[in-house]
Design a protein around this motif. Structure first.
Motif, PDB file in Angstrom:
ATOM      1  N   SER A 127       0.810  -1.225   0.000  1.00 27.85           N
ATOM      2  CA  SER A 127       0.000   0.000   0.000  1.00 27.85           C
ATOM      3  C   SER A 127       0.838   1.267   0.000  1.00 27.85           C
ATOM      4  O   SER A 127       0.369   2.330  -0.427  1.00 27.85           O
ATOM      5  N   GLY A 128       2.069   1.207   0.527  1.00 30.24           N
ATOM      6  CA  GLY A 128       2.890   2.398   0.685  1.00 30.24           C
ATOM      7  C   GLY A 128       2.440   3.298   1.823  1.00 30.24           C
ATOM      8  O   GLY A 128       2.935   4.421   1.952  1.00 30.24           O
ATOM      9  N   ARG A 129       1.567   2.801   2.689  1.00 32.40           N
ATOM     10  CA  ARG A 129       0.969   3.638   3.743  1.00 32.40           C
ATOM     11  C   ARG A 129       1.522   3.258   5.124  1.00 32.40           C
ATOM     12  O   ARG A 129       0.787   2.917   6.036  1.00 32.40           O
ATOM     13  N   ARG A 130       2.817   3.392   5.276  1.00 36.91           N
ATOM     14  CA  ARG A 130       3.468   2.938   6.503  1.00 36.91           C
ATOM     15  C   ARG A 130       2.915   3.633   7.748  1.00 36.91           C
ATOM     16  O   ARG A 130       2.683   2.988   8.777  1.00 36.91           O
ATOM     17  N   GLU A 131       2.724   4.943   7.676  1.00 36.93           N
ATOM     18  CA  GLU A 131       2.263   5.672   8.863  1.00 36.93           C
ATOM     19  C   GLU A 131       0.870   5.222   9.274  1.00 36.93           C
ATOM     20  O   GLU A 131       0.587   5.074  10.476  1.00 36.93           O
ATOM     21  N   ASP A 132      -0.019   5.008   8.312  1.00 34.83           N
ATOM     22  CA  ASP A 132      -1.366   4.540   8.645  1.00 34.83           C
ATOM     23  C   ASP A 132      -1.316   3.149   9.269  1.00 34.83           C
ATOM     24  O   ASP A 132      -2.037   2.856  10.238  1.00 34.83           O
ATOM     25  N   VAL A 133      -0.475   2.289   8.712  1.00 38.98           N
ATOM     26  CA  VAL A 133      -0.355   0.936   9.239  1.00 38.98           C
ATOM     27  C   VAL A 133       0.198   0.975  10.659  1.00 38.98           C
ATOM     28  O   VAL A 133      -0.299   0.271  11.554  1.00 38.98           O
ATOM     29  N   GLN A 134       1.200   1.807  10.903  1.00 41.71           N
ATOM     30  CA  GLN A 134       1.772   1.884  12.243  1.00 41.71           C
ATOM     31  C   GLN A 134       0.771   2.439  13.237  1.00 41.71           C
ATOM     32  O   GLN A 134       0.746   2.025  14.405  1.00 41.71           O
ATOM     33  N   ARG A 135      -0.071   3.341  12.778  1.00 40.10           N
ATOM     34  CA  ARG A 135      -1.105   3.874  13.687  1.00 40.10           C
ATOM     35  C   ARG A 135      -2.063   2.779  14.122  1.00 40.10           C
ATOM     36  O   ARG A 135      -2.497   2.738  15.277  1.00 40.10           O
ATOM     37  N   LEU A 136      -2.408   1.887  13.198  1.00 39.71           N
ATOM     38  CA  LEU A 136      -3.251   0.746  13.563  1.00 39.71           C
ATOM     39  C   LEU A 136      -2.576  -0.110  14.623  1.00 39.71           C
ATOM     40  O   LEU A 136      -3.200  -0.548  15.596  1.00 39.71           O
ATOM     41  N   LEU A 137      -1.270  -0.333  14.464  1.00 39.00           N
ATOM     42  CA  LEU A 137      -0.534  -1.122  15.449  1.00 39.00           C
ATOM     43  C   LEU A 137      -0.438  -0.396  16.782  1.00 39.00           C
ATOM     44  O   LEU A 137      -0.605  -0.998  17.853  1.00 39.00           O
ATOM     45  N   ASP A 138      -0.154   0.897  16.747  1.00 40.10           N
ATOM     46  CA  ASP A 138       0.061   1.657  17.981  1.00 40.10           C
ATOM     47  C   ASP A 138      -1.234   1.927  18.747  1.00 40.10           C
ATOM     48  O   ASP A 138      -1.278   1.816  19.975  1.00 40.10           O
ATOM     49  N   GLU A 139      -2.281   2.292  18.022  1.00 40.75           N
ATOM     50  CA  GLU A 139      -3.516   2.743  18.667  1.00 40.75           C
ATOM     51  C   GLU A 139      -4.571   1.649  18.777  1.00 40.75           C
ATOM     52  O   GLU A 139      -5.532   1.791  19.535  1.00 40.75           O
ATOM     53  N   GLY A 140      -4.414   0.588  18.005  1.00 35.76           N
ATOM     54  CA  GLY A 140      -5.372  -0.504  18.078  1.00 35.76           C
ATOM     55  C   GLY A 140      -6.450  -0.412  17.014  1.00 35.76           C
ATOM     56  O   GLY A 140      -6.509   0.532  16.221  1.00 35.76           O
ATOM     57  N   VAL A 141      -7.325  -1.396  17.013  1.00 35.67           N
ATOM     58  CA  VAL A 141      -8.288  -1.550  15.924  1.00 35.67           C
ATOM     59  C   VAL A 141      -9.427  -0.534  15.941  1.00 35.67           C
ATOM     60  O   VAL A 141     -10.202  -0.460  14.996  1.00 35.67           O
ATOM     61  N   SER A 142      -9.517   0.265  16.982  1.00 36.05           N
ATOM     62  CA  SER A 142     -10.552   1.302  17.011  1.00 36.05           C
ATOM     63  C   SER A 142     -10.092   2.604  16.361  1.00 36.05           C
ATOM     64  O   SER A 142     -10.898   3.531  16.193  1.00 36.05           O
ATOM     65  N   THR A 143      -8.803   2.692  16.002  1.00 33.53           N
ATOM     66  CA  THR A 143      -8.330   3.910  15.346  1.00 33.53           C
ATOM     67  C   THR A 143      -9.013   4.082  13.998  1.00 33.53           C
ATOM     68  O   THR A 143      -9.417   3.112  13.359  1.00 33.53           O
ATOM     69  N   ARG A 144      -9.174   5.330  13.566  1.00 28.63           N
ATOM     70  CA  ARG A 144      -9.844   5.616  12.294  1.00 28.63           C
ATOM     71  C   ARG A 144      -8.809   6.078  11.279  1.00 28.63           C
ATOM     72  O   ARG A 144      -7.981   6.948  11.572  1.00 28.63           O
ATOM     73  N   ILE A 145      -8.863   5.488  10.082  1.00 25.28           N
ATOM     74  CA  ILE A 145      -7.890   5.791   9.037  1.00 25.28           C
ATOM     75  C   ILE A 145      -8.568   6.412   7.824  1.00 25.28           C
ATOM     76  O   ILE A 145      -8.317   7.550   7.464  1.00 25.28           O
ATOM     77  N   ASP A 146      -9.416   5.657   7.157  1.00 25.06           N
ATOM     78  CA  ASP A 146     -10.266   6.190   6.092  1.00 25.06           C
ATOM     79  C   ASP A 146     -11.447   5.235   5.958  1.00 25.06           C
ATOM     80  O   ASP A 146     -11.422   4.120   6.486  1.00 25.06           O
ATOM     81  N   PRO A 147     -12.534   5.640   5.292  1.00 23.21           N
ATOM     82  CA  PRO A 147     -13.747   4.815   5.301  1.00 23.21           C
ATOM     83  C   PRO A 147     -13.541   3.383   4.821  1.00 23.21           C
ATOM     84  O   PRO A 147     -14.100   2.438   5.398  1.00 23.21           O
ATOM     85  N   ARG A 148     -12.750   3.192   3.766  1.00 22.00           N
ATOM     86  CA  ARG A 148     -12.578   1.837   3.229  1.00 22.00           C
ATOM     87  C   ARG A 148     -11.771   0.964   4.188  1.00 22.00           C
ATOM     88  O   ARG A 148     -12.179  -0.148   4.515  1.00 22.00           O
TER      89      ARG A 148
END
Length: 202
Positions: free
Chosen positions: A116-137
């Protein structure tokens, strides 16, 4: 008969979810490489997996491993249609994050970033957990995976509707379910037979 083995005294457990490469140490003795037969290699599907202690442990039951591996490869590598590889890996990451499987999360979050090339978004999921919001899809894929992982029998119309509302077609919905369900099972297996470790510094 395989033996129960203690974790190495110098094993350093990871202290957070990471995209970095981790080691994995089995609690049950893997099959020694010099005992691997042609039947075992067939079950491994990819011969290079003989170097991995996880697969050498599972290859003690070669027929089951062969079916497990073919299922795994078909879900994640058969991308002629359906969900893009990055989002299949995202579902695997979400299941692993919820289940607390640090090793699986490290592998599949790295693949999510790679495709995906979206390292920061992926790391946010790891750091903040599955309730974090990234984008609708991505949120819809994570939410559906979480529902399926937490209580599979309660996954249903609402989760599917959420995926469809985010723009997923029928095959993409199916791939989300398959990716999440496979890792809901795979996490529990890996968590019950070994533990992750931080590789020694070079």
């Amino acid at each position: 008969m395989s033996a129960i083995i203690p974790a190495p005294a110098d094993l350093v457990a990871p202290t957070r979810f990471t995209q970095d490469t981790l080691d994995w140490v089995p609690w049950v003795e893997p099959l020694p490489i010099d005992e691997v037969t042609d039947h075992h290699y067939e079950a491994l599907v990819q011969r290079s997996r003989v170097k991995n202690p996880y697969f050498r442990l599972l290859v003690r039951d070669p027929d089951i491993l062969r079916e497990r591996t073919k299922t795994d490869l078909d879900i994640f590598l058969n991308t002629d249609a359906g969900l893009p590889r990055a989002e299949r890996e995202l579902a695997a990451t979400a299941a692993s994050r919820l289940n607390g499987c640090v090793y699986c999360a490290s592998v599949h979050s790295a693949f999510t970033t790679q495709y995906s090339g979206r390292r920061e978004d992926v790391q946010r999921l790891l750091d903040e957990g599955v309730s974090t919001r990234i984008d609708p899809r991505w949120d819809a894929i994570v939410d559906a995976t979480v529902a399926l992982t937490a209580t599979p029998a309660e996954f249903g119309a609402d989760e599917i509707a959420g995926l469809e509302a985010a723009g997923l077609d029928d095959l993409e919905v199916l791939d989300t379910i398959l990716s999440g369900a496979f890792f809901n099972w795979a996490n529990r297996l890996m968590l019950s037979i070994g533990e992750p470790g931080v590789p020694p510094a070079e």
